[in-house]
Design a protein around this motif. Structure first.
Motif, PDB file in Angstrom:
ATOM      1  N   UNK A  14       0.861  -1.177   0.000  1.00 28.35           N
ATOM      2  CA  UNK A  14       0.000   0.000   0.000  1.00 28.35           C
ATOM      3  C   UNK A  14       0.902   1.235   0.000  1.00 28.35           C
ATOM      4  N   UNK A  15       0.619   2.173  -0.882  1.00 31.21           N
ATOM      5  CA  UNK A  15       1.329   3.451  -0.901  1.00 31.21           C
ATOM      6  C   UNK A  15       0.563   4.407   0.001  1.00 31.21           C
ATOM      7  N   UNK A  16       1.269   4.984   0.981  1.00 25.26           N
ATOM      8  CA  UNK A  16       0.577   5.801   1.960  1.00 25.26           C
ATOM      9  C   UNK A  16       1.140   7.194   2.148  1.00 25.26           C
ATOM     10  N   UNK A  56      -5.088   0.949  -7.939  1.00 27.14           N
ATOM     11  CA  UNK A  56      -5.457  -0.173  -8.799  1.00 27.14           C
ATOM     12  C   UNK A  56      -6.874  -0.674  -8.517  1.00 27.14           C
ATOM     13  N   UNK A  57      -7.490  -0.200  -7.416  1.00 27.73           N
ATOM     14  CA  UNK A  57      -8.889  -0.534  -7.121  1.00 27.73           C
ATOM     15  C   UNK A  57      -9.511   0.637  -6.358  1.00 27.73           C
ATOM     16  N   UNK A  58     -10.763   0.485  -5.948  1.00 30.10           N
ATOM     17  CA  UNK A  58     -11.478   1.597  -5.303  1.00 30.10           C
ATOM     18  C   UNK A  58     -11.303   1.643  -3.792  1.00 30.10           C
ATOM     19  N   UNK A  59     -10.564   0.707  -3.221  1.00 26.42           N
ATOM     20  CA  UNK A  59     -10.425   0.643  -1.765  1.00 26.42           C
ATOM     21  C   UNK A  59      -9.448   1.693  -1.236  1.00 26.42           C
ATOM     22  N   UNK A  60      -9.826   2.294  -0.113  1.00 29.79           N
ATOM     23  CA  UNK A  60      -8.951   3.222   0.611  1.00 29.79           C
ATOM     24  C   UNK A  60      -8.498   2.500   1.878  1.00 29.79           C
ATOM     25  N   UNK A  74      -1.755   6.257   8.249  1.00 25.50           N
ATOM     26  CA  UNK A  74      -1.661   6.555   6.823  1.00 25.50           C
ATOM     27  C   UNK A  74      -3.000   6.471   6.108  1.00 25.50           C
ATOM     28  N   UNK A  75      -3.140   7.284   5.090  1.00 27.01           N
ATOM     29  CA  UNK A  75      -4.157   7.110   4.058  1.00 27.01           C
ATOM     30  C   UNK A  75      -3.422   6.430   2.918  1.00 27.01           C
ATOM     31  N   UNK A  76      -3.965   5.323   2.419  1.00 29.63           N
ATOM     32  CA  UNK A  76      -3.231   4.608   1.387  1.00 29.63           C
ATOM     33  C   UNK A  76      -4.119   3.931   0.366  1.00 29.63           C
ATOM     34  N   UNK A  77      -3.469   3.498  -0.717  1.00 31.02           N
ATOM     35  CA  UNK A  77      -4.135   2.748  -1.786  1.00 31.02           C
ATOM     36  C   UNK A  77      -3.174   1.683  -2.304  1.00 31.02           C
ATOM     37  N   UNK A  78      -3.750   0.663  -2.924  1.00 27.50           N
ATOM     38  CA  UNK A  78      -2.924  -0.311  -3.637  1.00 27.50           C
ATOM     39  C   UNK A  78      -2.580   0.298  -4.989  1.00 27.50           C
ATOM     40  N   UNK A  79      -1.279   0.299  -5.307  1.00 29.82           N
ATOM     41  CA  UNK A  79      -0.838   0.856  -6.579  1.00 29.82           C
ATOM     42  C   UNK A  79       0.582   0.379  -6.862  1.00 29.82           C
ATOM     43  N   UNK A  80       0.943   0.400  -8.109  1.00 34.86           N
ATOM     44  CA  UNK A  80       2.326   0.118  -8.513  1.00 34.86           C
ATOM     45  C   UNK A  80       3.076   1.424  -8.755  1.00 34.86           C
ATOM     46  N   UNK A  81       2.357   2.536  -8.711  1.00 35.76           N
ATOM     47  CA  UNK A  81       2.949   3.844  -8.997  1.00 35.76           C
ATOM     48  C   UNK A  81       3.418   4.508  -7.707  1.00 35.76           C
ATOM     49  N   UNK A  88       5.343   6.668   2.491  1.00 34.06           N
ATOM     50  CA  UNK A  88       5.767   5.309   2.817  1.00 34.06           C
ATOM     51  C   UNK A  88       5.134   4.289   1.881  1.00 34.06           C
ATOM     52  N   UNK A  89       5.938   3.294   1.524  1.00 31.70           N
ATOM     53  CA  UNK A  89       5.440   2.094   0.872  1.00 31.70           C
ATOM     54  C   UNK A  89       5.299   1.064   1.987  1.00 31.70           C
ATOM     55  N   UNK A  90       4.065   0.642   2.255  1.00 36.28           N
ATOM     56  CA  UNK A  90       3.769  -0.210   3.403  1.00 36.28           C
ATOM     57  C   UNK A  90       3.607  -1.650   2.926  1.00 36.28           C
TER      58      UNK A  90
END
Length: 159
Positions: A14-16, A56-60, A74-81, A88-90
């Motif tokens: 998760x990118x946060x 990559x999806x709608x989940x927060x 953290x506020x985060x999302x799944x992403x490759x970017x 932080x990359x969690x």
């Protein structure tokens, strides 16, 4: 005991965008105010929208993690970017997770409710698993029937 399931999950990232929580870990009112202030800020200044735009999806993901003896949120999302403002990359480990499902009126209410149930009811009463640290997350998955729904994901090990 609150309803929960044990689910096997592949490791994920998760990118946060985060903040350090300065309140004592037993000061729930202080922690909740710091979290609310943080979420208000990331929604107002566009950082949450920037994260959503590369997800990559709608989940927060509402992530809590101890880093270098600091309580981080953290506020985060799944992403490759990545984003310059991301802090932080969690890394979430592959393995078993306690999963608690729920609904609430707002994202913040859902996160607080799921965290309270998971750490206040499920984990103290679960005899077969233990939380040994690492990141945990309330996952806001969407809305239905006027309510926000999602899940709490806590990595655990067998006792």
């Amino acid at each position: 005991m609150a309803d929960y399931t044990l689910e096997e999950k592949d490791g994920f990232t998760v990118l946060g965008i985060g903040t350090e929580l300065k309140s004592d870990y037993t000061d729930y009112a202080g922690i909740n105010k710091e979290k609310a202030d943080f979420w208000h800020a990331v929604k107002e200044d566009g950082r949450l929208d920037a994260l959503k735009a590369i997800a990559t999806n709608d989940s927060i993901f509402v992530v809590n993690e101890a880093v270098n003896n600091k309580m981080m949120h953290y506020a985060g999302v799944m992403t490759e970017e990545s984003l310059p403002e991301a802090s932080r990359v969690i890394q979430f480990p592959k393995g078993e997770y306690v999963v608690v499902k729920g609904e609430a009126n707002t994202d913040e209410e859902l996160s607080n409710k799921l965290t309270g149930i998971a750490f206040g009811e499920v984990l103290p009463e679960a005899n077969n698993v233990a939380y040994v640290g690492g990141p945990n997350a309330a996952v806001v998955m969407g809305q239905r029937n006027g309510l926000v729904y999602g899940e709490m994901w806590i990595p655990v090990v067998r006792k």
